[in-house]
Design an enzyme around this catalytic site. Sequence first.
Site, PDB file in Angstrom:
ATOM      1  N   SER A 135      -4.934  -0.282  -0.831  1.00 52.83           N
ATOM      2  CA  SER A 135      -6.141   0.102  -0.114  1.00 52.83           C
ATOM      3  C   SER A 135      -5.729   0.349   1.332  1.00 52.83           C
ATOM      4  CB  SER A 135      -7.182  -1.022  -0.204  1.00 52.83           C
ATOM      5  OG  SER A 135      -8.439  -0.595   0.248  1.00 52.83           O
ATOM      6  N   ARG A 193      -5.523 -15.940  -1.978  1.00 49.09           N
ATOM      7  CA  ARG A 193      -6.953 -15.628  -2.025  1.00 49.09           C
ATOM      8  C   ARG A 193      -7.644 -16.529  -3.034  1.00 49.09           C
ATOM      9  NH1 ARG A 193      -6.957  -8.951  -1.586  1.00 49.09           N
ATOM     10  NH2 ARG A 193      -5.606  -8.891   0.252  1.00 49.09           N
ATOM     11  N   ARG A 236       1.183  -6.173  -8.663  1.00 51.05           N
ATOM     12  CA  ARG A 236       0.563  -5.083  -9.426  1.00 51.05           C
ATOM     13  C   ARG A 236       1.569  -3.960  -9.680  1.00 51.05           C
ATOM     14  NH1 ARG A 236      -5.932  -4.591  -8.342  1.00 51.05           N
ATOM     15  NH2 ARG A 236      -6.362  -6.822  -8.526  1.00 51.05           N
ATOM     16  N   GLU A 247      -6.556  -0.454  -9.050  1.00 51.50           N
ATOM     17  CA  GLU A 247      -6.176  -0.432  -7.630  1.00 51.50           C
ATOM     18  C   GLU A 247      -4.842  -1.124  -7.392  1.00 51.50           C
ATOM     19  OE1 GLU A 247      -7.301  -2.630  -3.487  1.00 51.50           O
ATOM     20  OE2 GLU A 247      -8.850  -2.563  -5.035  1.00 51.50           O
ATOM     21  N   ARG A 306      -5.150 -10.553 -11.076  1.00 51.93           N
ATOM     22  CA  ARG A 306      -5.934 -11.215 -10.030  1.00 51.93           C
ATOM     23  C   ARG A 306      -5.464 -12.664  -9.907  1.00 51.93           C
ATOM     24  NH1 ARG A 306     -10.433  -8.961  -7.962  1.00 51.93           N
ATOM     25  NH2 ARG A 306     -10.561  -7.542  -9.738  1.00 51.93           N
TER      26      ARG A 306
END
Length: 428
Positions: free
Chosen positions: A352, A262, A391, A349, A277
Amino acid sequence: MHDIKAIRDNPEAFDRAIARRGVAPQAQALIELDKKRRASQLEFDDLQSRRNTLSKEIGAAKAKKDEARASELMAEVTALKDRLAALETEQKDHEAALTDALSRIPNMPGDDVPEGLDEKSNVELRRTGTPKTYSFKPKEHFDLGEALGYMDFASGVKLAGARFTVLKSQLARLERALGQFMLDLHTTEFGYTEMQPPMLVNDATAFGTGQLPKFGDDLFRTTTGYWLIPTAEVPLTNLARDLIIDESELPWRFTALTACFRSEAGAAGRDTRGMIRQHQFDKVELVSIVSPDKSVEEHERMTGAAEEVLKRLGLPFRTMLLCAGDMGGAARKTYDIEVWLPGQDQYREISSCSNCWDWQARRMNARCRAPGEKQTRFVHTLNGSGLAVGRALIAVMENYQNEDGSIAVPDALKPYMGGLEKIEKVGK
């Protein structure tokens, strides 16, 4: 993608639904595009019918040896041919304009999705597990990893740039162990089929799940036109593209552990330290393809599978229902799972899980048919992280840290770590 017929039938309801996501009214502009498309189609069909009639009349005139009449009719056919060609181009242009406009509008939120335009309006549904109380101030993962000598941010920058990390030795093995543990859990206990899809995809695949055309800036692209996947959702969901699936074969449940890429185009200044991130990270993805009447219960099932990973790892977490404005563009309803990070003293988070209803299926032309029926329906698609491996590594490091900087290995991961009890600095 949205159903233009449904928009025509109830434009006010469509505009009300997308307004909940902060999108300005679109129905009237879409209907105008559709009118132009349908007008071109109608004229094309009428002229095509007229040309067929003329062909028969030409045959009849020639049979009567009426060459003057035949020539007159042939001249009309020639004129029609030019107009038909122009209409065909016009129709394709109108179709492309309508498709492009529809493809840029996010999914309509479900009726049970909370109002709100950002994370402040998300609703906490439940908390699982109790954060541990430490006799010392817990450190963040990057301080722990660097002190152990197993997390090398400087080398990541040297090799690739910012937002890349090199993991070493026991932390590299711990990350691998997490991914393997997740795959084994999902395949043996939740019925997912393990897949290994391409990590480079074409335009049609990126379009099918909603990355294109609107979110191309969030992706990396090769010089040969391929897109690096931001998640295995993209290739796994597209396995249903252009298919009519017998409903007796559904549900399809896929899982894959892949690298994800990403650009983090909108993340400037956010989580610049550590591994929260990254441009490249590993993730175990869950994807379900189901008949339309099964997606609500499948959504709960998928979320439960993701939650079970955290339960087995002994990590405290909370489950959130996202508000309309905080969901991803493809989602009709989303649950976020947030894991407790004691070093940050907050939940972050880690998964999701989204029900996309038929929004992706319309883009992919993915349909199903009940046994014995002629009519087809668009399938419903769902996707979820089960979990983001990097994560999860962060969460294990921070929650299982000891005062001396070592990290205890969770019981669930010990078989994948060769029975190792604790990660500690080399030579200690």
